[in-house]
Design a protein around this motif. Sequence first.
Motif, PDB file in Angstrom:
ATOM      1  N   MET A 183       0.831  -1.200   0.000  1.00  0.00           N
ATOM      2  CA  MET A 183       0.000   0.000   0.000  1.00  0.00           C
ATOM      3  C   MET A 183       0.867   1.253   0.000  1.00  0.00           C
ATOM      4  O   MET A 183       0.580   2.224  -0.728  1.00  0.00           O
ATOM      5  CB  MET A 183      -0.855  -0.035   1.271  1.00  0.00           C
ATOM      6  CG  MET A 183      -2.232   0.517   1.138  1.00  0.00           C
ATOM      7  SD  MET A 183      -3.208  -0.192  -0.166  1.00  0.00           S
ATOM      8  CE  MET A 183      -3.750   1.298  -0.934  1.00  0.00           C
ATOM      9  N   VAL A 184       1.932   1.244   0.841  1.00  0.00           N
ATOM     10  CA  VAL A 184       2.838   2.391   0.899  1.00  0.00           C
ATOM     11  C   VAL A 184       3.456   2.605  -0.477  1.00  0.00           C
ATOM     12  O   VAL A 184       3.556   3.741  -0.959  1.00  0.00           O
ATOM     13  CB  VAL A 184       3.926   2.164   1.970  1.00  0.00           C
ATOM     14  CG1 VAL A 184       5.073   3.130   1.781  1.00  0.00           C
ATOM     15  CG2 VAL A 184       3.331   2.320   3.349  1.00  0.00           C
TER      16      VAL A 184
ATOM     17  N   VAL B 211      -7.960 -10.806  -0.092  1.00  0.00           N
ATOM     18  CA  VAL B 211      -8.441  -9.871  -1.100  1.00  0.00           C
ATOM     19  C   VAL B 211      -9.350  -8.827  -0.459  1.00  0.00           C
ATOM     20  O   VAL B 211      -9.223  -7.625  -0.691  1.00  0.00           O
ATOM     21  CB  VAL B 211      -9.196 -10.626  -2.223  1.00  0.00           C
ATOM     22  CG1 VAL B 211      -9.903  -9.640  -3.137  1.00  0.00           C
ATOM     23  CG2 VAL B 211      -8.242 -11.499  -3.011  1.00  0.00           C
ATOM     24  N   LEU B 212     -10.270  -9.308   0.390  1.00  0.00           N
ATOM     25  CA  LEU B 212     -11.210  -8.377   1.018  1.00  0.00           C
ATOM     26  C   LEU B 212     -10.474  -7.367   1.887  1.00  0.00           C
ATOM     27  O   LEU B 212     -10.764  -6.163   1.839  1.00  0.00           O
ATOM     28  CB  LEU B 212     -12.234  -9.151   1.862  1.00  0.00           C
ATOM     29  CG  LEU B 212     -13.268  -8.243   2.536  1.00  0.00           C
ATOM     30  CD1 LEU B 212     -14.083  -7.492   1.509  1.00  0.00           C
ATOM     31  CD2 LEU B 212     -14.178  -9.034   3.457  1.00  0.00           C
ATOM     32  N   THR B 213      -9.482  -7.837   2.678  1.00  0.00           N
ATOM     33  CA  THR B 213      -8.714  -6.915   3.519  1.00  0.00           C
ATOM     34  C   THR B 213      -8.085  -5.821   2.660  1.00  0.00           C
ATOM     35  O   THR B 213      -8.182  -4.630   2.969  1.00  0.00           O
ATOM     36  CB  THR B 213      -7.589  -7.671   4.258  1.00  0.00           C
ATOM     37  OG1 THR B 213      -8.134  -8.878   4.783  1.00  0.00           O
ATOM     38  CG2 THR B 213      -7.007  -6.829   5.365  1.00  0.00           C
ATOM     39  N   ILE B 214      -7.458  -6.252   1.553  1.00  0.00           N
ATOM     40  CA  ILE B 214      -6.797  -5.282   0.681  1.00  0.00           C
ATOM     41  C   ILE B 214      -7.815  -4.287   0.120  1.00  0.00           C
ATOM     42  O   ILE B 214      -7.583  -3.075   0.107  1.00  0.00           O
ATOM     43  CB  ILE B 214      -6.048  -6.010  -0.458  1.00  0.00           C
ATOM     44  CG1 ILE B 214      -4.932  -6.866   0.126  1.00  0.00           C
ATOM     45  CG2 ILE B 214      -5.478  -4.996  -1.447  1.00  0.00           C
ATOM     46  CD1 ILE B 214      -4.155  -7.672  -0.893  1.00  0.00           C
TER      47      ILE B 214
ATOM     48  N   ILE C 283       0.409  -2.316  -4.551  1.00  0.00           N
ATOM     49  CA  ILE C 283      -0.426  -3.323  -3.901  1.00  0.00           C
ATOM     50  C   ILE C 283      -1.006  -4.317  -4.910  1.00  0.00           C
ATOM     51  O   ILE C 283      -1.460  -5.397  -4.542  1.00  0.00           O
ATOM     52  CB  ILE C 283      -1.562  -2.632  -3.105  1.00  0.00           C
ATOM     53  CG1 ILE C 283      -2.322  -3.603  -2.201  1.00  0.00           C
ATOM     54  CG2 ILE C 283      -2.540  -1.953  -4.044  1.00  0.00           C
ATOM     55  CD1 ILE C 283      -1.586  -4.000  -0.979  1.00  0.00           C
ATOM     56  N   GLY C 284      -1.002  -3.964  -6.185  1.00  0.00           N
ATOM     57  CA  GLY C 284      -1.624  -4.805  -7.211  1.00  0.00           C
ATOM     58  C   GLY C 284      -1.093  -6.224  -7.232  1.00  0.00           C
ATOM     59  O   GLY C 284      -1.861  -7.181  -7.383  1.00  0.00           O
TER      60      GLY C 284
END
Lengths: 267, 274, 265
Positions: free
Chosen positions: A77-78, A241-244, A225-226
Amino acid sequence: MSAPAAPGRLRPPAFPANWPARLAWAGLVIYTIYATSVLDVTLARFIAGLGNAGHFLSRMFPPNMAPDKLALIYTGMVESLQIAVLATFAGVLLSLPLGLAAARNLAPVAVYGPARAFIAICRSFHPVIVAILFVKAVGFGALAGVLALIVATMGFVAKLFAEVVEEMNPKQVEAVRATAAPFLNVLIMAVFPQVMARFVGLTVYQFDSNLRNSTMVGIVGGGGIGAPLFTAYQRFDYDVVLTILIIIVALIMLCELVSGRVRRIFQ
Amino acid sequence: MNALSPVTQAAKPPRVWHRFTPAERIGRSMVYVLSAIAVVWSLRTIEVIPEFLYDAPEQTADLFRRMWPFDWAFYPEQVHDALIETFHIATLGTLLALVLALPLAFLAARNFTRNPALNWLAQFIFVSSRSVNSLIWALLFVAIFGPGALAGVMSIAFRSIGFIGKLFSEALEEAQKGPVEALTATGAPRAMILVKGYWPQVEPAFWSVALLRWDINIRESAVLGLVGAGGIGVALDASLNNLYWDQVGLILAVIFSVVVVTEIVTSWLRARLI
Amino acid sequence: MTHAASAATPAEGSAGLLAIRHLRKEYRAGQPVLKDISLDIEGRGVTAIIGPSGTGKSTLIRCINRLVDPTSGEIWFEGRDLARLRGDALRLARRRIGMVFQEYNLVERLSVIENVLSGRLGYVPAWRAFLRRFPADDVARAFDLIDAVGLGEDFATRRADQLSGGQRQRVGIARAIMQSPGLILADEPTSSLDPKTSVEIMELMAQISRERSIPIVINIHNVELARRYAQRIIGMSRGEVVYDGSPDGLGDSHLKEIYGGEDWL
């Protein structure tokens, strides 16, 4: 129509049937039916899909909050955020002169023609496709993602900025030109005051857009993040996946909030 | 040159002028400083492998050498059908989004629906729709409906609802009250007010938003195939995995021409419709 | 059409600050808007150019500072032929000519003082303009000018789009004086203003011309205002000068020739 109206002629109806519009609507309906059949989009598949959806959702919940996954997600994410920051910064910096060069009222034909063509090329490909090419050119990693999003930024910001510049009031510019200001001073005191607020607006909008796309370029190796997202997806780790997804949506909403603030400061 | 007498100038201290008030300056400086910090922080941590960078010009040249000449034979084999499929995905997705977004936009417009809870609900749907990239929507729908065009249509539609709904509800909120009030005063039913009071005012905006999104969706639908949601992206993905760059080049050229044609068509339609 | 008042042209060799010779302008080939204009403007006072709209008054004024490029002819100002200058030389010459516009043409999103300081843009480098670090002398003069045109210090930081028409025109005049010009051109400076404000603005311009010894050339269609404030009147019709002389000498027959017909008299 040139014939004089005969005395007994009927008046035209107050609401004449708009045949072109009706034809267009009918065409749209026929097209929809045709395209649906061609694509094999059937109700049966749709209903079967709804069954899958239940299964899919049950595998998604609860979101995976394991510390090692979260650490991985954090790193990704960063990196996505950094890609968006760098791409916006460099892309906007390049868009400023490019947009001015593409404005018909400032630049001579020899300049704005090529500038427009360059912008059109930047716009025509989805950032993910551009990322594919940059991954080949500069290797896997965030740099490819940054370069791809710079291209996307130029395609959007420079195009709309050029339109903003073309809409500005020419009289204000003429007046400053009449004070014997050289071109740069005319830009600074007559053009920029008229267009800068919109330019800042475009910039923060593009930052949001870059952030969205920076979560995607990882699918083709452009960093961010991809990659973890796509890996988790292919391994059927739907809870990860949901968390991301939750984190992405939260971050994007947060950024929209911040960008609204920034826009107000610069209006 | 200066006609003012020196007396007045001496009597008053020189007047200073600042472009911004202190509060404005603090706000702007904060944005500048934070932006600078963000850029520096990103530059320091982002990984750039120098060897790859030195190699870049050569790699790029190599890329184009491998792409040209295009593998023209590949077009009738796979590209043509995939291209048509991409077009259908984008168009059907846009149509579905229009159908879904229209009622939601009326719910979201505060001047039409005077219920904050409903306004908020519609806005929430729009924001969620927009926050998720169409490729991510495609991942989700491929998991649900399996690979293929159906997932593509759904992902295009779901990504577009927020875009169309937001812009169209804003257009609705800008609609003038006059015609609406006039109709309300005649005691017209609510459906009538909608059709004769609001719709004529916002119809150009509606079609303009629809065209804009259709244009975007043509571009977006070209990549959905990378995650299995149908269209020309599937062929692109296969060629990429096989490193058949002459096929990749052909596909990119085809996408480019379609995008250019779409732009021409939309600007022509926009000029005629609006 | 004959040059009815050619005898009234000032003698050659008088204090000619601006000398226009055989000026011609065609926007479309073969359709001249200005036909062979020759004029001398002295180094003092208000000169009013009157005439019906569409007669080339505005084109004439804009040819002088080259916002419009003349087709042929000479424009001598401070020893140089402006019609032949280009690039930086033109810019440097233009610094000495201030201009006041019909619709004020202030940069709406800038403050009053920024608009006045714009008059120094021919002198200050770009970095100063960008950071708004104008020399202290310029800032002091800008404040003084805002006072002098009757606005006062409180106006300095107001944005131009918050001002009334008359106030905007005052800022426009201050901007022109800020250039330290040897000549001010005014293109219909009162046409967008109400009658009372028009008089005030003309009064202000006449006063400035007098006190600061800056000659002003004003395009104006209001004959009464021209008579009241100008020391010299130039009447134009269909791209030609048909009257050139004192306001007292301007009679109905001249006006008839300038404006055509007599119903309106």
